[in-house]
Design a protein around this motif. Sequence first.
Motif, PDB file in Angstrom:
ATOM      1  N   UNK A  27      23.454  -7.182  68.278  1.00  0.00           N
ATOM      2  CA  UNK A  27      24.561  -6.405  67.730  1.00  0.00           C
ATOM      3  C   UNK A  27      24.322  -6.056  66.267  1.00  0.00           C
ATOM      4  N   UNK A  28      23.295  -6.616  65.688  1.00  0.00           N
ATOM      5  CA  UNK A  28      22.954  -6.246  64.317  1.00  0.00           C
ATOM      6  C   UNK A  28      22.542  -4.778  64.238  1.00  0.00           C
ATOM      7  N   UNK A  29      22.123  -4.220  65.363  1.00  0.00           N
ATOM      8  CA  UNK A  29      21.688  -2.830  65.383  1.00  0.00           C
ATOM      9  C   UNK A  29      22.847  -1.854  65.553  1.00  0.00           C
ATOM     10  N   UNK A  30      24.053  -2.388  65.781  1.00  0.00           N
ATOM     11  CA  UNK A  30      25.199  -1.525  66.005  1.00  0.00           C
ATOM     12  C   UNK A  30      25.887  -1.194  64.694  1.00  0.00           C
ATOM     13  N   UNK A  31      26.239   0.066  64.505  1.00  0.00           N
ATOM     14  CA  UNK A  31      26.984   0.454  63.328  1.00  0.00           C
ATOM     15  C   UNK A  31      28.432  -0.062  63.389  1.00  0.00           C
ATOM     16  N   UNK A  32      28.996   0.046  64.575  1.00  0.00           N
ATOM     17  CA  UNK A  32      30.365  -0.403  64.803  1.00  0.00           C
ATOM     18  C   UNK A  32      30.440  -1.158  66.124  1.00  0.00           C
ATOM     19  N   UNK A  33      31.385  -2.069  66.189  1.00  0.00           N
ATOM     20  CA  UNK A  33      31.859  -2.557  67.479  1.00  0.00           C
ATOM     21  C   UNK A  33      33.357  -2.396  67.446  1.00  0.00           C
ATOM     22  N   UNK A  34      33.900  -1.911  68.554  1.00  0.00           N
ATOM     23  CA  UNK A  34      35.327  -1.578  68.589  1.00  0.00           C
ATOM     24  C   UNK A  34      35.971  -2.059  69.874  1.00  0.00           C
ATOM     25  N   UNK A  35      37.248  -2.295  69.805  1.00  0.00           N
ATOM     26  CA  UNK A  35      38.073  -2.559  70.981  1.00  0.00           C
ATOM     27  C   UNK A  35      39.082  -1.425  71.122  1.00  0.00           C
ATOM     28  N   UNK A  36      39.160  -0.912  72.328  1.00  0.00           N
ATOM     29  CA  UNK A  36      40.152   0.092  72.697  1.00  0.00           C
ATOM     30  C   UNK A  36      41.028  -0.505  73.789  1.00  0.00           C
ATOM     31  N   UNK A  37      42.146   0.145  74.036  1.00  0.00           N
ATOM     32  CA  UNK A  37      42.973  -0.231  75.173  1.00  0.00           C
ATOM     33  C   UNK A  37      43.604   1.011  75.778  1.00  0.00           C
ATOM     34  N   UNK A  38      43.904   0.881  77.059  1.00  0.00           N
ATOM     35  CA  UNK A  38      44.540   1.988  77.765  1.00  0.00           C
ATOM     36  C   UNK A  38      45.605   1.427  78.686  1.00  0.00           C
ATOM     37  N   UNK A  39      46.842   1.794  78.383  1.00  0.00           N
ATOM     38  CA  UNK A  39      47.969   1.389  79.223  1.00  0.00           C
ATOM     39  C   UNK A  39      48.184   2.444  80.300  1.00  0.00           C
ATOM     40  N   UNK A  40      48.813   2.076  81.402  1.00  0.00           N
ATOM     41  CA  UNK A  40      49.048   3.044  82.482  1.00  0.00           C
ATOM     42  C   UNK A  40      49.782   4.277  81.976  1.00  0.00           C
ATOM     43  N   UNK A  41      49.242   5.437  82.313  1.00  0.00           N
ATOM     44  CA  UNK A  41      49.881   6.683  81.933  1.00  0.00           C
ATOM     45  C   UNK A  41      49.715   7.083  80.488  1.00  0.00           C
ATOM     46  N   UNK A  42      48.920   6.324  79.744  1.00  0.00           N
ATOM     47  CA  UNK A  42      48.721   6.617  78.324  1.00  0.00           C
ATOM     48  C   UNK A  42      47.253   6.850  78.024  1.00  0.00           C
ATOM     49  N   UNK A  43      47.012   7.477  76.882  1.00  0.00           N
ATOM     50  CA  UNK A  43      45.634   7.708  76.461  1.00  0.00           C
ATOM     51  C   UNK A  43      45.021   6.423  75.916  1.00  0.00           C
ATOM     52  N   UNK A  44      43.722   6.368  75.982  1.00  0.00           N
ATOM     53  CA  UNK A  44      43.006   5.235  75.410  1.00  0.00           C
ATOM     54  C   UNK A  44      43.179   5.271  73.893  1.00  0.00           C
ATOM     55  N   UNK A  45      43.469   4.130  73.309  1.00  0.00           N
ATOM     56  CA  UNK A  45      43.687   4.076  71.870  1.00  0.00           C
ATOM     57  C   UNK A  45      42.810   3.012  71.222  1.00  0.00           C
ATOM     58  N   UNK A  46      42.426   3.291  69.987  1.00  0.00           N
ATOM     59  CA  UNK A  46      41.618   2.352  69.223  1.00  0.00           C
ATOM     60  C   UNK A  46      42.495   1.217  68.718  1.00  0.00           C
ATOM     61  N   UNK A  47      42.045   0.008  68.952  1.00  0.00           N
ATOM     62  CA  UNK A  47      42.804  -1.176  68.545  1.00  0.00           C
ATOM     63  C   UNK A  47      42.216  -1.788  67.280  1.00  0.00           C
ATOM     64  N   UNK A  48      40.904  -1.998  67.276  1.00  0.00           N
ATOM     65  CA  UNK A  48      40.278  -2.667  66.137  1.00  0.00           C
ATOM     66  C   UNK A  48      38.805  -2.308  66.060  1.00  0.00           C
ATOM     67  N   UNK A  49      38.290  -2.304  64.833  1.00  0.00           N
ATOM     68  CA  UNK A  49      36.879  -2.004  64.593  1.00  0.00           C
ATOM     69  C   UNK A  49      36.297  -3.040  63.649  1.00  0.00           C
ATOM     70  N   UNK A  50      35.006  -3.306  63.836  1.00  0.00           N
ATOM     71  CA  UNK A  50      34.282  -4.117  62.870  1.00  0.00           C
ATOM     72  C   UNK A  50      32.947  -3.430  62.592  1.00  0.00           C
ATOM     73  N   UNK A  51      32.686  -3.211  61.321  1.00  0.00           N
ATOM     74  CA  UNK A  51      31.464  -2.530  60.941  1.00  0.00           C
ATOM     75  C   UNK A  51      30.320  -3.530  60.832  1.00  0.00           C
ATOM     76  N   UNK A  52      29.118  -3.008  60.738  1.00  0.00           N
ATOM     77  CA  UNK A  52      27.949  -3.874  60.664  1.00  0.00           C
ATOM     78  C   UNK A  52      28.004  -4.786  59.446  1.00  0.00           C
ATOM     79  N   UNK A  53      28.642  -4.308  58.381  1.00  0.00           N
ATOM     80  CA  UNK A  53      28.758  -5.123  57.181  1.00  0.00           C
ATOM     81  C   UNK A  53      29.864  -6.153  57.248  1.00  0.00           C
TER      82      UNK A  53
END
Length: 114
Positions: A27-53
């Motif tokens: 994962x050191x090679x990843x610029x970002x790692x992120x968590x998204x979520x999608x509730x029924x009938x809703x669009x996928x939304x960004x929950x949290x991000x962590x950058x390489x730094x």
Amino acid sequence: VQLQASGGGLVQAGGSLRLSCAASDSILSFNYMRWYRQAPGKQRELVASILSGGSTNYADSVKGRFTISRDNTKNTAYLQMNSLKPEDTAVYYCRADKTIRVYWGQGTQVTVSS
């Protein structure tokens, strides 16, 4: 690169869960790692991000309750979710960005009962 998400489940309101996202590559090679979520009938939304730094960002709806982190030695990112609410119910997905490439893990269901 493959991402394996796990840790979802059924929990009562006010409870906690920790999601894991294990990567098949460093994962050191990843610029970002992120968590998204999608509730029924809703669009996928960004929950949290962590950058390489190591810096982090959160959706307003989860600030103060969720914490994203990463363990480079285990090639795994985590989402610690505390004080869960019924509105947090969704399928949660992890995502990794590596230069112009984007990788998604399969979803893990989180259900919060009232």
